[in-house]
Design a protein around this motif. Structure first.
Motif, PDB file in Angstrom:
ATOM      1  N   ASP A 174       3.262  -9.878   2.494  1.00  0.00           N
ATOM      2  CA  ASP A 174       3.803  -9.134   3.634  1.00  0.00           C
ATOM      3  C   ASP A 174       3.693  -7.654   3.307  1.00  0.00           C
ATOM      4  N   ILE A 175       2.968  -6.924   4.132  1.00  0.00           N
ATOM      5  CA  ILE A 175       2.709  -5.501   3.859  1.00  0.00           C
ATOM      6  C   ILE A 175       3.983  -4.657   3.908  1.00  0.00           C
ATOM      7  N   HIS A 176       5.049  -5.184   4.500  1.00  0.00           N
ATOM      8  CA  HIS A 176       6.303  -4.429   4.604  1.00  0.00           C
ATOM      9  C   HIS A 176       7.202  -4.587   3.374  1.00  0.00           C
ATOM     10  N   GLU A 177       6.817  -5.478   2.480  1.00  0.00           N
ATOM     11  CA  GLU A 177       7.583  -5.680   1.249  1.00  0.00           C
ATOM     12  C   GLU A 177       6.929  -4.893   0.110  1.00  0.00           C
ATOM     13  N   LEU A 178       7.667  -3.994  -0.510  1.00  0.00           N
ATOM     14  CA  LEU A 178       7.162  -3.209  -1.631  1.00  0.00           C
ATOM     15  C   LEU A 178       7.856  -3.653  -2.914  1.00  0.00           C
ATOM     16  N   ARG A 179       7.136  -3.569  -4.012  1.00  0.00           N
ATOM     17  CA  ARG A 179       7.746  -3.873  -5.302  1.00  0.00           C
ATOM     18  C   ARG A 179       7.220  -2.919  -6.357  1.00  0.00           C
ATOM     19  N   CYS A 180       8.029  -2.726  -7.370  1.00  0.00           N
ATOM     20  CA  CYS A 180       7.645  -1.867  -8.488  1.00  0.00           C
ATOM     21  C   CYS A 180       6.686  -2.623  -9.407  1.00  0.00           C
ATOM     22  N   THR A 181       5.727  -1.900  -9.954  1.00  0.00           N
ATOM     23  CA  THR A 181       4.776  -2.525 -10.878  1.00  0.00           C
ATOM     24  C   THR A 181       5.333  -2.631 -12.299  1.00  0.00           C
ATOM     25  N   ARG A 182       6.537  -2.096 -12.519  1.00  0.00           N
ATOM     26  CA  ARG A 182       7.134  -2.165 -13.864  1.00  0.00           C
ATOM     27  C   ARG A 182       8.479  -2.877 -13.870  1.00  0.00           C
ATOM     28  N   CYS A 183       9.413  -2.455 -13.020  1.00  0.00           N
ATOM     29  CA  CYS A 183      10.764  -3.038 -13.046  1.00  0.00           C
ATOM     30  C   CYS A 183      10.950  -4.016 -11.888  1.00  0.00           C
ATOM     31  N   SER A 184      12.168  -4.442 -11.645  1.00  0.00           N
ATOM     32  CA  SER A 184      12.444  -5.469 -10.641  1.00  0.00           C
ATOM     33  C   SER A 184      12.738  -4.904  -9.253  1.00  0.00           C
ATOM     34  N   PHE A 185      12.566  -3.595  -9.074  1.00  0.00           N
ATOM     35  CA  PHE A 185      12.882  -2.969  -7.790  1.00  0.00           C
ATOM     36  C   PHE A 185      11.997  -3.514  -6.668  1.00  0.00           C
ATOM     37  N   THR A 186      12.623  -3.860  -5.547  1.00  0.00           N
ATOM     38  CA  THR A 186      11.898  -4.249  -4.334  1.00  0.00           C
ATOM     39  C   THR A 186      12.546  -3.550  -3.146  1.00  0.00           C
ATOM     40  N   GLU A 187      11.789  -3.384  -2.090  1.00  0.00           N
ATOM     41  CA  GLU A 187      12.301  -2.706  -0.899  1.00  0.00           C
ATOM     42  C   GLU A 187      11.504  -3.163   0.314  1.00  0.00           C
ATOM     43  N   ARG A 188      12.193  -3.372   1.434  1.00  0.00           N
ATOM     44  CA  ARG A 188      11.491  -3.669   2.680  1.00  0.00           C
ATOM     45  C   ARG A 188      11.357  -2.387   3.478  1.00  0.00           C
ATOM     46  N   VAL A 189      10.137  -2.073   3.882  1.00  0.00           N
ATOM     47  CA  VAL A 189       9.845  -0.845   4.616  1.00  0.00           C
ATOM     48  C   VAL A 189       9.256  -1.225   5.973  1.00  0.00           C
ATOM     49  N   VAL A 190       9.960  -0.897   7.028  1.00  0.00           N
ATOM     50  CA  VAL A 190       9.516  -1.287   8.371  1.00  0.00           C
ATOM     51  C   VAL A 190       8.213  -0.599   8.732  1.00  0.00           C
ATOM     52  N   ASP A 191       8.105   0.700   8.430  1.00  0.00           N
ATOM     53  CA  ASP A 191       6.816   1.385   8.577  1.00  0.00           C
ATOM     54  C   ASP A 191       6.689   2.424   7.477  1.00  0.00           C
ATOM     55  N   TYR A 192       5.472   2.893   7.290  1.00  0.00           N
ATOM     56  CA  TYR A 192       5.168   3.766   6.152  1.00  0.00           C
ATOM     57  C   TYR A 192       5.245   5.250   6.501  1.00  0.00           C
ATOM     58  N   SER A 193       5.773   5.608   7.655  1.00  0.00           N
ATOM     59  CA  SER A 193       5.704   6.996   8.103  1.00  0.00           C
ATOM     60  C   SER A 193       6.382   7.964   7.141  1.00  0.00           C
ATOM     61  N   ASN A 194       7.410   7.499   6.424  1.00  0.00           N
ATOM     62  CA  ASN A 194       8.102   8.377   5.472  1.00  0.00           C
ATOM     63  C   ASN A 194       7.753   8.055   4.018  1.00  0.00           C
ATOM     64  N   LEU A 195       6.720   7.248   3.838  1.00  0.00           N
ATOM     65  CA  LEU A 195       6.329   6.842   2.487  1.00  0.00           C
ATOM     66  C   LEU A 195       5.329   7.833   1.903  1.00  0.00           C
ATOM     67  N   GLU A 196       5.473   8.135   0.623  1.00  0.00           N
ATOM     68  CA  GLU A 196       4.540   9.029  -0.051  1.00  0.00           C
ATOM     69  C   GLU A 196       3.132   8.410  -0.060  1.00  0.00           C
ATOM     70  N   PRO A 197       2.087   9.237  -0.152  1.00  0.00           N
ATOM     71  CA  PRO A 197       0.715   8.704  -0.194  1.00  0.00           C
ATOM     72  C   PRO A 197       0.494   7.687  -1.314  1.00  0.00           C
ATOM     73  N   CYS A 198       1.117   7.938  -2.465  1.00  0.00           N
ATOM     74  CA  CYS A 198       1.026   7.002  -3.593  1.00  0.00           C
ATOM     75  C   CYS A 198       2.437   6.880  -4.164  1.00  0.00           C
ATOM     76  N   PRO A 199       3.278   6.051  -3.576  1.00  0.00           N
ATOM     77  CA  PRO A 199       4.721   6.075  -3.849  1.00  0.00           C
ATOM     78  C   PRO A 199       5.103   5.557  -5.237  1.00  0.00           C
ATOM     79  N   ASN A 200       6.184   6.132  -5.758  1.00  0.00           N
ATOM     80  CA  ASN A 200       6.720   5.727  -7.054  1.00  0.00           C
ATOM     81  C   ASN A 200       8.096   5.079  -6.888  1.00  0.00           C
ATOM     82  N   CYS A 201       8.457   4.282  -7.858  1.00  0.00           N
ATOM     83  CA  CYS A 201       9.729   3.571  -7.850  1.00  0.00           C
ATOM     84  C   CYS A 201      10.887   4.558  -7.996  1.00  0.00           C
ATOM     85  N   PRO A 202      11.898   4.498  -7.126  1.00  0.00           N
ATOM     86  CA  PRO A 202      13.046   5.406  -7.255  1.00  0.00           C
ATOM     87  C   PRO A 202      13.925   5.072  -8.454  1.00  0.00           C
ATOM     88  N   ARG A 203      13.742   3.885  -9.033  1.00  0.00           N
ATOM     89  CA  ARG A 203      14.563   3.464 -10.161  1.00  0.00           C
ATOM     90  C   ARG A 203      13.943   3.861 -11.503  1.00  0.00           C
TER      91      ARG A 203
END
Length: 258
Positions: A127-156
């Motif tokens: 599901d393209i709306h589900e994001l996950r961190c490539t290192r830790c267990s952080f996950t987030e559902r994003v309804v749209d990418y309008s406020n997402l950074e071009p290459c986003p990083n984990c806030p944790r």
């Protein structure tokens, strides 16, 4: 066509378990570009960098140049933004209540089956709306990418984020594969293929297995595919028109079930 619809109604009246396999065609009527490089977006073309879309959206490219892969993920999300599920998704969600066992196996990453209300969904490509961190267990559902950074990083932890989708070259999620295998092992009384070109073995496999077991199979697709000649009924219709035609006869096929 009426004769073919009647045959499908007979199949529905006799079934206790149903599998719906869906592809880009069911979401096309929501305005989502169909596949082969996300359809109208890349159809038959290379990216601005001169790469096939399969290379730009591959796991190895994400490892080497995540900013490039993210660039094209953003383009795909932007092309789909604002779209939502359509009547076909809604009907499949309601059909789920009509059978003892009913599942949707979808190639689509738009999440429309779940937002339409389907509970038994195997979104095999994610599901393209589900994001996950490539290192830790952080996950987030994003309804749209309008406020997402071009290459986003984990806030944790600050590591790179990625969408929970299967990129080219990557393996399918083991838990979803296992769920699919478990359901297929139980067998289905009726199998539908809706709006998919059936290019992957895990997509046409359930149809071919049903054919081998002499269980009825139905394809809903205005075009021809590799399974068109083997299914019991071919409805040359769009997903919405076909689902509405069958749902309109719901009381009849439910009554025939007894």
């Amino acid at each position: 066509m009426d004769q073919e619809i009647e045959r499908v109604i007979t199949y529905l009246s006799r079934a206790r378990s149903v599998l719906f396999i869906t592809g880009a065609g069911i979401s096309a009527e929501s305005g989502i570009p169909t596949y082969r490089g996300i359809g109208g977006l890349y159809d038959g073309k290379t990216t601005d960098e001169g790469l096939p879309i399969e290379v730009a959206l591959s796991g190895s490219m994400f490892q080497r140049r995540p900013e490039l892969t993210w660039q094209h993920i953003h383009q795909i999300e932007r092309a789909c933004r604002g779209a939502t599920f359509n009547r076909a998704h809604e009907i499949l969600a309601r059909v789920e209540e009509c059978f003892e066992r009913c599942w949707v196996l979808t190639q689509n990453v738009d999440g429309f089956h779940r937002t339409a209300g389907s509970k038994n969904v195997i979104d095999i490509h994610g599901d393209i709306h589900e994001l996950r961190c490539t290192r830790c267990s952080f996950t987030e559902r994003v309804v749209d990418y309008s406020n997402l950074e071009p290459c986003p990083n984990c806030p944790r932890c600050g590591a790179l984020l990625r969408p929970e989708v299967v990129l080219f070259e990557e393996m399918l999620p083991p838990t979803k594969v296992m769920r699919l295998q478990q359901e297929l092992a139980m067998g289905f009384d009726l199998v539908f293929s809706i709006g998919t070109s059936s290019l992957f073995p895990y997509i046409d496999g359930p149809v071919l297995e049903a054919v081998a077991r002499k269980r009825p199979t139905v394809e809903i697709n205005p075009g021809r595919t590799d399974i068109s000649d083997v299914v019991d009924v071919k409805l040359r219709m769009g997903a919405v028109a076909a689902c509405e035609a069958l749902w309109a006869e719901r009381d009849r096929w439910m009554a025939q079930r007894g």
